[in-house]
Design an enzyme around this catalytic site. Structure first.
Site, PDB file in Angstrom:
ATOM      1  N   GLU A   1       1.301   2.132  -2.016  1.00 17.30           N
ATOM      2  CA  GLU A   1       2.617   2.032  -1.329  1.00 17.30           C
ATOM      3  C   GLU A   1       3.447   1.218  -2.127  1.00 17.30           C
ATOM      4  O   GLU A   1       3.082  -0.040  -2.657  1.00 17.30           O
ATOM      5  CB  GLU A   1       2.377   1.522  -0.017  1.00 17.30           C
ATOM      6  CG  GLU A   1       3.689   1.072   0.794  1.00 17.30           C
ATOM      7  CD  GLU A   1       3.544   0.599   1.993  1.00 17.30           C
ATOM      8  OE1 GLU A   1       2.257   0.676   2.842  1.00 17.30           O
ATOM      9  OE2 GLU A   1       4.280  -0.411   2.377  1.00 17.30           O
TER      10      GLU A   1
ATOM     11  N   GLU B   1      12.462  -4.465   1.814  1.00 17.36           N
ATOM     12  CA  GLU B   1      11.906  -4.915   2.844  1.00 17.36           C
ATOM     13  C   GLU B   1      12.691  -6.074   3.261  1.00 17.36           C
ATOM     14  O   GLU B   1      12.410  -7.312   3.187  1.00 17.36           O
ATOM     15  CB  GLU B   1      10.463  -5.070   2.789  1.00 17.36           C
ATOM     16  CG  GLU B   1       9.816  -5.498   4.136  1.00 17.36           C
ATOM     17  CD  GLU B   1       8.281  -5.271   4.065  1.00 17.36           C
ATOM     18  OE1 GLU B   1       7.672  -5.335   5.062  1.00 17.36           O
ATOM     19  OE2 GLU B   1       7.765  -5.168   2.819  1.00 17.36           O
TER      20      GLU B   1
END
Length: 745
Positions: free
Chosen positions: A161, A166
């Protein structure tokens, strides 16, 4: 994003001298191979999937609290956003009960449609505008699009991933760029211990990896002439630091300065005088803290710091206090806060340039065959090497260090290709854009949502672009066919229905251009579904592709406001299958209204298509108020300003003070011939109000007296003027008046 326990259908930290090549800011001369500029007002169904529901384990595998929907309340488009290159995609989380959850969100991905791998640079220009509190967040990230031969799934984290962006409200001044991977193949099965990750933070203030100064200060009790300082470092040492003295603890004089500290015992022969002395760290030697077993200060051979009061800029923990560095014990220590930011300092002040929520930034990942490079606005801040030995010694350890490269602090890490069965970062990944609400587990979105958090929360995505990196030749994905003139006007447009048989059979499924998905109503006759085409069109044909549960009797209706409907076709003898209905009409909204079912089930449509053209049907569709100057009698608090009622965003609003005699008016810039006003009320609506127009904002003429019912109200008016005012007469609640949108046509 962390802890995704689903299939796809303590790292050792060291500090090394390091030389890197190819990690400078990339050249702008890169070939664009794919993009979505979000200028069309709807998602391209040949590129994007809309995720709905609550994912694996009922919480997306991360403990979050939201249900993702395909409604326009969670996924919609805006124009005329300040600073945007064109239209923007808005993904919104809301505090509302929906089906079974108290929060809703939006998630889209390109799985199975568009994917990229080594040799590409993936970028998104994003403004997390309303992400301001703990538990709120937005992510631009990648997941695997390929599956190993012999398997029908690829487990996380064996497949890897990549989190490019974020951004969470609990850490408002930083972004985290992370890679996730597994240490062992484990026969492609999930094990909760089998998860490694390497992440680097970006400081919007410093435009590089953060490294705020830290200090330890000692009050010697009186002025001393000092001739030596001894620093007994724990493993987390200072590479660059100052020794300073002061007579008052406020004005400091430097007596020693180094940028080549190497830890262990530093014996510093430096002379100075004063009552206060401190170690002032400016660059860490590790990715941890500054940590001292003892700081000894000598005057005439005596340690005058022993047992004296000490203070520090920060503490890593309460049992690592400043006094432990002057207690004479080499087994106790002071330790400052870690390099990476902790939760806190939210919400940021409006307009703070150091907060990521203040404006657009470009978040990028450059994906080379041997490494991944994260940058924001062109500033590289994290470089992760895929193989052991890429940046450190070949030793089987995952390692990291912060180094200065091209004048900036960069987090350098390795590695993620641990097992031969599958090297995840040699394969293609698909793109995800998602928002959410953090749960009590704290695994995602920067911790659990806090009670004071404000909603709705919109993140604006200006565009997503993918480039070829220099020296690579990726052809890019096969482009979707160009729509033919007169194509399906309803494809991907917002849709509303009277009911849905279950959460997977929503109205949007009838407009997603996917023949394998469908809308289905509950089992009753009087059910309906309509689509918002976004503007008025001349409509020539409607196509209905029925599932087995078809409507025997129904009518087709059109409307300009989704309130007043005109029937343009009706039948009582449909036999299901495909109904192709020729029309000659116009409207913005097109509705199928079921009157009699052919089965005991509800009504069920694979596809609901609308064909036509702009023609002359576009009259009365220009919102003259959009982004025009606004004046209000008052604004509740310091956040619900008048401009939010005309910004085109259904998730921002104006709210007045709590009294009846409140008003809002918009300056259209010049006199206009007016025919309609649309007010979209928040829960605090007006039970009685007047619509007024003026040429000078002083003398007003009332053109409508309205008994309000809330929600969206469409009021036909007849007049001309430059200024249009809503004058409140009586409120429906104990609050003021609150409008999501104030539109003038």
């Amino acid at each position: 994003m962390l802890s995704r326990h689903f299939p796809f259908y303590r790292v050792k930290t060291l500090f090394f001298a390091l030389t890197l090549t190819g990690t400078a800011v990339l050249s702008n001369a890169q070939e664009l191979i794919w993009s979505d500029e979000f200028n069309q007002g709807s998602l391209n169904p040949q590129t994007w999937n809309i995720e709905t529901g609550t994912g694996i384990n009922g919480n997306w595998g991360t403990g979050q609290l939201d249900r993702a929907t395909d409604r326009p309340e969670n996924i919609h488009f805006l124009n005329n956003v300040a600073g945007a290159d064109g239209g923007v995609l808005a993904i919104t989380t809301r505090n509302e009960f929906y089906i079974d959850r108290d929060y809703t969100s939006g998630r889209i991905n390109t799985q199975g449609k568009v994917a990229f791998g080594p040799g590409t640079k993936l970028s998104a220009r994003v403004w997390p505008r309303d992400v301001r509190y703990q538990g709120q967040g937005f992510a631009f990230w990648l997941m695997p699009n390929e599956i190993p031969p012999g398997f029908d799934y690829l487990m996380w984290p064996q497949g890897g991933e990549i989190d490019i962006m974020e951004y969470v409200g609990s850490i408002p001044f930083h972004n985290l760029g992370t890679v996730h991977y597994a240490w062992f193949w484990e026969d492609n099965l999930y094990q909760d211990w089998n998860h490694g990750h390497q992440g680097g933070y970006y400081s919007f203030k410093d435009q590089q990896v953060p490294d705020d100064p830290e200090w330890l200060s000692i009050d010697l009790g009186q002025s001393y002439s000092v001739n030596q300082v001894q620093l007994h470092w724990e493993g987390a040492f200072g590479k660059s630091y100052l020794i300073q003295m002061s007579n008052d603890g406020a004005n400091w004089q430097t007596i020693y300065d180094t940028s080549s500290g190497d830890g262990g015992l530093d014996v510093i022969n430096a002379a100075g005088s004063g009552r206060y002395i401190r170690m002032y760290g400016t660059e860490r030697g590790t990715d941890w803290s500054y940590s001292l077993f003892e700081m000894e200060v000598y005057a005439n051979g005596v340690n005058v710091a022993l047992g004296k009061p000490a203070t520090a800029s920060s503490l890593q923990a309460s049992d690592l206090s400043a006094g432990l560095a002057v207690d004479g014990e080499y087994s106790t220590r002071w330790s400052s806060a870690l390099r990476n930011p902790g939760y806190g300092n939210y919400p940021p002040l409006a307009g703070d340039p150091n907060a990521g929520s203040t404006g657009f930034h470009t978040y990028s990942l450059s994906w080379y065959s041997d490494r991944l490079e994260w940058d924001i606005d062109g500033n590289v801040y994290h470089v992760h090497y895929l193989n052991d030995g890429g940046a450190f010694a070949v030793d089987g350890n995952g390692e990291s260090a912060t180094r200065v490269i091209d004048g900036r602090r960069v987090h350098v890490s390795e590695y993620s290709h641990y097992f031969a069965e599958w090297f995840p970062f040699e394969h293609e990944f698909y793109i995800i854009l998602s928002a959410g609400v953090g749960g009590p587990s704290g695994y995602t979105y920067g911790g659990g949502i806090v009670p004071e958090a404000q909603f709705p929360v919109s993140t604006l995505v200006d565009w997503v672009r993918v480039y070829n990196l220099p020296g690579y030749d990726n052809p890019g994905p096969t482009p979707p066919p160009t729509p033919e003139p007169g194509g399906n006007l309803a494809a991907g447009k917002p849709a509303v229905s009277s009911s849905a048989e279950n959460p997977d059979l929503t109205a949007a499924r009838a407009f997603d251009s996917d023949p394998g998905t469908r809308w289905a109503s509950t089992a009753s006759d009087d059910e309906w579904i309509y689509v918002d085409l976004g503007r008025v069109y001349d409509i020539q044909r409607v196509g209905l592709n029925w599932e087995t549960a078809f409507g025997q009797a129904y009518r087709i209706e059109v409307s300009d406001d989704a309130s007043a409907w005109s029937t343009v076709y009706s039948t009582s003898a449909s036999d299901g299958g495909i109904d192709s209905i020729s029309l000659s009409t116009s409207g913005r909204y097109v509705r199928l209204y079921g009157q009699a079912r052919a089965t005991s089930w509800g009504y069920s449509l694979w596809e609901f298509e609308v064909y036509g053209s702009a023609g002359n049907g576009g009259n009365n569709t220009t919102d003259y108020a959009l982004n025009q100057p606004v004046t209000v009698s008052s604004a509740e608090g310091d956040y619900w300003f008048g401009r939010y009622a005309v910004d085109g965003d259904p998730n921002t609003r104006w709210a007045s003070d709590f009294s009846d005699d409140q008003w809002i008016y918009v300056d259209l810039g010049s006199a206009k011939s007016l025919s309609k006003v649309v007010l979209n009320w928040e829960a605090a609506y007006a039970t009685e109000y007047q619509l007024q127009i003026s040429d000078n904002a002083t003398t007003w003429t009332t053109v409508a007296n309205v008994n309000g019912i809330g929600g969206e109200e469409v009021i036909n008016i007849n007049g001309s003027g430059r200024y249009v005012r809503m004058l409140g007469v009586e409120r429906a609640t104990g609050y003021g008046y609150s409008l999501w949108n104030f539109e003038v046509y």
